[in-house]
Design an enzyme around this catalytic site. Structure first.
Site, PDB file in Angstrom:
ATOM      1  N   GLY A 148      -1.994  12.265   6.021  1.00 62.44           N
ATOM      2  CA  GLY A 148      -3.159  12.132   6.903  1.00 62.44           C
ATOM      3  C   GLY A 148      -4.497  12.317   6.209  1.00 62.44           C
ATOM      4  O   GLY A 148      -5.464  12.739   6.845  1.00 62.44           O
ATOM      5  N   GLN A 163      -7.002   5.992  -3.123  1.00 64.13           N
ATOM      6  CA  GLN A 163      -7.260   6.772  -1.904  1.00 64.13           C
ATOM      7  C   GLN A 163      -8.729   7.180  -1.786  1.00 64.13           C
ATOM      8  O   GLN A 163      -9.262   7.241  -0.679  1.00 64.13           O
ATOM      9  CB  GLN A 163      -6.341   7.996  -1.863  1.00 64.13           C
ATOM     10  CG  GLN A 163      -4.898   7.583  -1.524  1.00 64.13           C
ATOM     11  CD  GLN A 163      -4.281   8.429  -0.437  1.00 64.13           C
ATOM     12  OE1 GLN A 163      -3.976   9.588  -0.665  1.00 64.13           O
ATOM     13  NE2 GLN A 163      -4.094   7.851   0.724  1.00 64.13           N
ATOM     14  N   ASN A 192      -5.106  -1.542  10.319  1.00 64.44           N
ATOM     15  CA  ASN A 192      -4.260  -0.872   9.331  1.00 64.44           C
ATOM     16  C   ASN A 192      -4.986  -0.849   7.986  1.00 64.44           C
ATOM     17  O   ASN A 192      -5.824  -1.699   7.714  1.00 64.44           O
ATOM     18  CB  ASN A 192      -2.930  -1.632   9.176  1.00 64.44           C
ATOM     19  CG  ASN A 192      -1.982  -0.945   8.219  1.00 64.44           C
ATOM     20  OD1 ASN A 192      -1.840   0.286   8.246  1.00 64.44           O
ATOM     21  ND2 ASN A 192      -1.322  -1.704   7.358  1.00 64.44           N
ATOM     22  N   LEU A 236       5.472  -1.841  14.297  1.00 59.73           N
ATOM     23  CA  LEU A 236       5.412  -1.962  15.756  1.00 59.73           C
ATOM     24  C   LEU A 236       6.004  -3.307  16.193  1.00 59.73           C
ATOM     25  O   LEU A 236       5.898  -4.301  15.485  1.00 59.73           O
ATOM     26  CB  LEU A 236       3.969  -1.860  16.244  1.00 59.73           C
ATOM     27  CG  LEU A 236       3.296  -0.499  16.043  1.00 59.73           C
ATOM     28  CD1 LEU A 236       1.797  -0.596  16.319  1.00 59.73           C
ATOM     29  CD2 LEU A 236       3.940   0.578  16.920  1.00 59.73           C
ATOM     30  N   HIS A 288      -4.162  -0.659   3.788  1.00 63.65           N
ATOM     31  CA  HIS A 288      -3.050  -0.865   2.844  1.00 63.65           C
ATOM     32  C   HIS A 288      -3.570  -0.709   1.412  1.00 63.65           C
ATOM     33  O   HIS A 288      -4.644  -1.230   1.086  1.00 63.65           O
ATOM     34  CB  HIS A 288      -2.457  -2.262   3.073  1.00 63.65           C
ATOM     35  CG  HIS A 288      -1.258  -2.510   2.219  1.00 63.65           C
ATOM     36  ND1 HIS A 288      -0.022  -1.963   2.505  1.00 63.65           N
ATOM     37  CD2 HIS A 288      -1.115  -3.204   1.069  1.00 63.65           C
ATOM     38  CE1 HIS A 288       0.830  -2.327   1.569  1.00 63.65           C
ATOM     39  NE2 HIS A 288       0.198  -3.075   0.684  1.00 63.65           N
ATOM     40  N   ASN A 298      -6.383   9.886   5.226  1.00 57.23           N
ATOM     41  CA  ASN A 298      -7.292   8.908   5.857  1.00 57.23           C
ATOM     42  C   ASN A 298      -7.737   9.386   7.235  1.00 57.23           C
ATOM     43  O   ASN A 298      -8.889   9.209   7.615  1.00 57.23           O
ATOM     44  CB  ASN A 298      -6.632   7.531   5.953  1.00 57.23           C
ATOM     45  CG  ASN A 298      -6.693   6.790   4.631  1.00 57.23           C
ATOM     46  OD1 ASN A 298      -7.740   6.293   4.240  1.00 57.23           O
ATOM     47  ND2 ASN A 298      -5.573   6.767   3.920  1.00 57.23           N
ATOM     48  N   GLU A 345     -10.207   4.364  -0.208  1.00 52.62           N
ATOM     49  CA  GLU A 345      -9.775   4.300   1.203  1.00 52.62           C
ATOM     50  C   GLU A 345     -10.608   5.234   2.073  1.00 52.62           C
ATOM     51  O   GLU A 345     -11.043   4.868   3.164  1.00 52.62           O
ATOM     52  CB  GLU A 345      -8.297   4.698   1.336  1.00 52.62           C
ATOM     53  CG  GLU A 345      -7.320   3.696   0.757  1.00 52.62           C
ATOM     54  CD  GLU A 345      -5.871   4.064   1.020  1.00 52.62           C
ATOM     55  OE1 GLU A 345      -5.042   3.161   1.038  1.00 52.62           O
ATOM     56  OE2 GLU A 345      -5.555   5.263   1.206  1.00 52.62           O
TER      57      GLU A 345
HETATM   58  C1  GRF Z   1      -2.532   5.225   2.249  1.00 60.40           C
HETATM   59  O1  GRF Z   1      -2.564   4.959   0.873  1.00 60.40           O
HETATM   60  C2  GRF Z   1      -2.516   3.959   3.055  1.00 60.40           C
HETATM   61  O2  GRF Z   1      -3.144   2.899   2.422  1.00 60.40           O
HETATM   62  C3  GRF Z   1      -1.041   3.677   3.175  1.00 60.40           C
HETATM   63  O3  GRF Z   1      -0.415   4.929   3.292  1.00 60.40           O
HETATM   64  C4  GRF Z   1      -1.239   5.924   2.676  1.00 60.40           C
HETATM   65  C5  GRF Z   1      -1.477   6.972   3.715  1.00 60.40           C
HETATM   66  O4  GRF Z   1      -2.083   8.112   3.207  1.00 60.40           O
HETATM   67  N1  GRF Z   1      -0.799   2.800   4.307  1.00 60.40           N
HETATM   68  P1  GRF Z   1      -2.588   9.279   4.150  1.00 60.40           P
HETATM   69  O5  GRF Z   1      -1.429   9.702   5.047  1.00 60.40           O
HETATM   70  O6  GRF Z   1      -3.749   8.761   4.943  1.00 60.40           O
HETATM   71  O7  GRF Z   1      -2.975  10.374   3.215  1.00 60.40           O
END
Ligand code: GRF
Length: 188
Positions: free
Chosen positions: A7, A159, A95, A81, A97, A9, A162
């Protein structure tokens, strides 16, 4: 938001100015993401995968609806889903990725990038459609692969990007500044 794991993100979104998170739903009961949500005072729900994808999807959508969610934001959610969700939330499921889609879909995007020897990979935020890691692309950022990278170091670099990109895109989406028109994403 739908989560299954660490988690980070979710945390980035919690730490941003976004205040409209209704509920954090996890299929994994002990996901760290649930603790992050609880700490931020966001309601949490656990919906384990028990029988079929369709029944699971129904439960997820019901739980989201109970909490008044009008969109689904996936962040490290490790389940696919059923199409019912896409019909219920048309162009309202996001989403993130860890690659530049359509390269390297699937759970091992970072290791695929390393084994192909690409020098650039990245991050994609997209609307979810019926296929896995597929659907109209909203935003992408490139991330370099450096000599000596392993999965951990490359994923950490990805990340970081992200955590900057996802809160911006989610905020823009919530403002109504991201939508699909004539099959193409408009990002204002
Ligand atoms: C992220 O790298 C995202 O791109 C992928 O799964 C990972 C999730 O990381 N889908 P977190 O749980 O948000 O730390």
């Amino acid at each position: 938001m739908l989560v299954s794991g660490a988690g980070t993100n979710l945390q980035a979104i919690l730490d941003s100015e976004i205040e409209s998170l209704r509920v954090v739903i996890s299929d994994v009961p002990d996901a760290t993401a649930l603790q992050r949500a609880a700490q931020a005072g966001i309601p949490t729900e656990v919906v384990p995968f028990t029988s079929t994808r369709s029944a699971f999807t129904d439960q997820i959508c019901e739980s989201a609806a109970r909490h008044g969610a009008e969109a689904l934001v996936l962040a490290g959610f490790m389940r696919v889903l059923a199409p019912e969700a896409i019909k219920r939330y048309p162009h309202r499921i996001l989403n993130i990725h860890p690659s530049l889609l359509p390269a390297f879909p699937g759970v091992d995007a970072v290791s695929q990038a390393l084994s192909y020897g690409v020098t650039v990979t990245g991050v994609t935020v997209h609307f979810v459609d019926e296929k896995v890691d597929h659907g109209p692309i909203i935003a992408q950022r490139a991330v370099p692969v450096l000599p000596g990278d392993d999965e951990e170091s490359l994923h950490a670099r990805i990340q970081k990007v992200e955590h900057d990109l996802y809160p911006r895109v989610v905020a823009a989406f919530l403002r109504g500044d991201v939508f699909v028109e004539n099959g193409k994403v408009v990002l204002r």
